[in-house]
Design an enzyme around this catalytic site. Structure first.
Site, PDB file in Angstrom:
ATOM      1  N   GLY A   1      -0.830  12.221   8.860  1.00 49.43           N
ATOM      2  CA  GLY A   1      -0.656  12.509   7.896  1.00 49.43           C
ATOM      3  C   GLY A   1       0.139  13.036   6.417  1.00 49.43           C
TER       4      GLY A   1
ATOM      5  N   GLY B   1       0.723  -0.853  -0.400  1.00 49.56           N
ATOM      6  CA  GLY B   1      -0.392  -0.265   0.274  1.00 49.56           C
ATOM      7  C   GLY B   1       0.708   1.253  -0.249  1.00 49.56           C
TER       8      GLY B   1
ATOM      9  N   GLU C   1      -9.308  13.845  18.346  1.00 48.44           N
ATOM     10  CA  GLU C   1      -9.397  14.647  16.920  1.00 48.44           C
ATOM     11  C   GLU C   1     -10.803  15.726  16.936  1.00 48.44           C
ATOM     12  OE1 GLU C   1      -8.549  13.862  13.414  1.00 48.44           O
ATOM     13  OE2 GLU C   1      -6.532  14.180  13.740  1.00 48.44           O
TER      14      GLU C   1
ATOM     15  N   ARG D   1      -1.344  -2.226  -6.331  1.00 51.37           N
ATOM     16  CA  ARG D   1      -2.037  -2.099  -7.192  1.00 51.37           C
ATOM     17  C   ARG D   1      -1.888  -1.539  -8.072  1.00 51.37           C
ATOM     18  NH1 ARG D   1      -7.969  -3.403  -5.515  1.00 51.37           N
ATOM     19  NH2 ARG D   1      -8.136  -1.193  -5.077  1.00 51.37           N
TER      20      ARG D   1
ATOM     21  N   ASN E   1      -8.227   9.661  17.403  1.00 52.75           N
ATOM     22  CA  ASN E   1      -9.060  10.105  15.986  1.00 52.75           C
ATOM     23  C   ASN E   1     -10.369  10.792  17.027  1.00 52.75           C
ATOM     24  OD1 ASN E   1      -6.898   9.910  14.883  1.00 52.75           O
ATOM     25  ND2 ASN E   1      -8.440   8.500  13.098  1.00 52.75           N
TER      26      ASN E   1
ATOM     27  N   GLY F   1       1.366   5.970   2.970  1.00 53.53           N
ATOM     28  CA  GLY F   1       2.247   4.585   2.387  1.00 53.53           C
ATOM     29  C   GLY F   1       3.965   4.631   1.315  1.00 53.53           C
TER      30      GLY F   1
ATOM     31  N   LYS G   1      -5.252   4.860  18.429  1.00 53.19           N
ATOM     32  CA  LYS G   1      -5.080   5.080  17.920  1.00 53.19           C
ATOM     33  C   LYS G   1      -6.398   5.925  17.456  1.00 53.19           C
ATOM     34  CE  LYS G   1      -4.083   7.378  13.907  1.00 53.19           C
ATOM     35  NZ  LYS G   1      -4.935   8.008  12.653  1.00 53.19           N
TER      36      LYS G   1
ATOM     37  N   GLY H   1       0.207   5.262  -0.984  1.00 51.47           N
ATOM     38  CA  GLY H   1      -0.595   5.611  -1.521  1.00 51.47           C
ATOM     39  C   GLY H   1       0.154   7.130  -0.913  1.00 51.47           C
TER      40      GLY H   1
END
Length: 291
Positions: free
Chosen positions: A114, A7, A171, A31, A168, A12, A164, A9
């Site tokens: 992020g 992964g 957040e 992918r 969040n 990643g 986590k 993206g």
């Protein structure tokens, strides 16, 4: 050390780069062939020397499950799988059990940072047996921010993603508070420069934070946020936080309200407010607005 990363993206891909900058070898699969170093999970596993560590950074749910299922077939006893996505902690317990049956270790890791993580580092919360965590520790050290903090072995399997999830949820509530304050400031005539009010809070106030800095960045790009639609999606972790609070009888009024505020943002014409307007008209003769 060597690491397989599945992964590549927004998160990643930057994680791969940060780990490489620390001197480690990363073999990445995605992918999208334009992002990948190899063209299959089989090729990724073949390129790693045992005992292998494979880090999974794909969407929670079916994508993570299918990836872990395939890795369970390809890896050997003594290898370790890390789930660094936003999986639910209950899924971690399931995955750990499935992999343990084949002698494969499992570590769950909540990752925060992020698009800024490449340069600033990633806050890491991980759960699992100490022997499995130790095999991944060089990667944790490469990803974490500089200094003594930003990384924690939170406990047993599932503890990383649970931590986590709560992060969040907090957040959600913090963002909602900034958003409500901003709207009120924008509403009154006496405050003529809301953006500079927000900027003034960045130094010397108890509400200064990175989120506040990002709010000022957003206002610098679009002072009154005129370019945006008032619609906010949720990742699912806020829902899980509220569900966990119910299961454990822990009151979370601020976090729960912030989640419901996001739901409200998706209603252009609130059904609930129709009933409120109708009732006010019935008991008090208050005016209603017709379509």
């Amino acid at each position: 050390m060597e690491l397989g990363l599945v992964g590549l993206g927004k998160m990643g891909g930057n994680m791969r780069e940060r780990i490489r900058r620390a001197g480690h070898t990363v073999v990445g699969y995605d992918r999208n062939p334009d992002l990948a170093d190899v063209h299959s999970l089989e090729e990724l596993v073949d390129k790693l020397t045992g005992p292998r560590v494979v880090w999974v950074m794909v969407p929670a749910g079916a994508a993570t499950q299918s990836t872990i299922d395939r890795l369970a077939e390809l890896l050997q006893p003594g290898d370790v799988v890390v789930d660094g996505g936003n999986s639910r902690w209950t899924d971690d317990e399931k995955h750990a059990g499935e992999l343990a049956a084949k002698g494969i270790g499992f570590v769950d890791c909540g990752v925060s940072g992020g698009v800024w993580g490449l340069e600033n580092g990633y806050a890491l919360m991980y759960g699992g047996d100490p022997e499995h965590v130790a095999k991944v520790q060089p990667v944790f050290d490469a990803l974490k921010p500089e200094g003594d903090f930003g990384s924690v072995h939170a406990g047993r399997v599932g503890a990383g993603h649970f931590a986590k999830m709560v992060h969040n949820g907090i957040e959600y509530a913090m963002m909602q508070a900034y958003a409500e304050g901003w709207e009120l400031l924008e509403k009154v005539d006496s405050v003529t420069d809301v953006r500079e009010v927000f900027r003034s809070w960045q130094e010397g106030t108890v509400i200064r934070s990175w989120l506040l800095d990002l709010a000022v960045n957003a206002l610098d790009e679009d002072e009154h946020l005129d370019k945006l639609r008032g619609y906010a999606q949720d990742s699912g972790e806020g829902r899980w936080t509220v569900e966990a609070a119910i299961d454990n009888a822990v009151p979370l009024p601020a976090i729960t309200a912030s989640l419901f505020a996001r739901f409200a943002s998706r209603q252009e014409d609130s059904p609930q407010m129709k009933m409120i307007a109708a009732l006010r008209n019935q008991f008090g003769g208050h005016a209603v607005e017709k379509k």
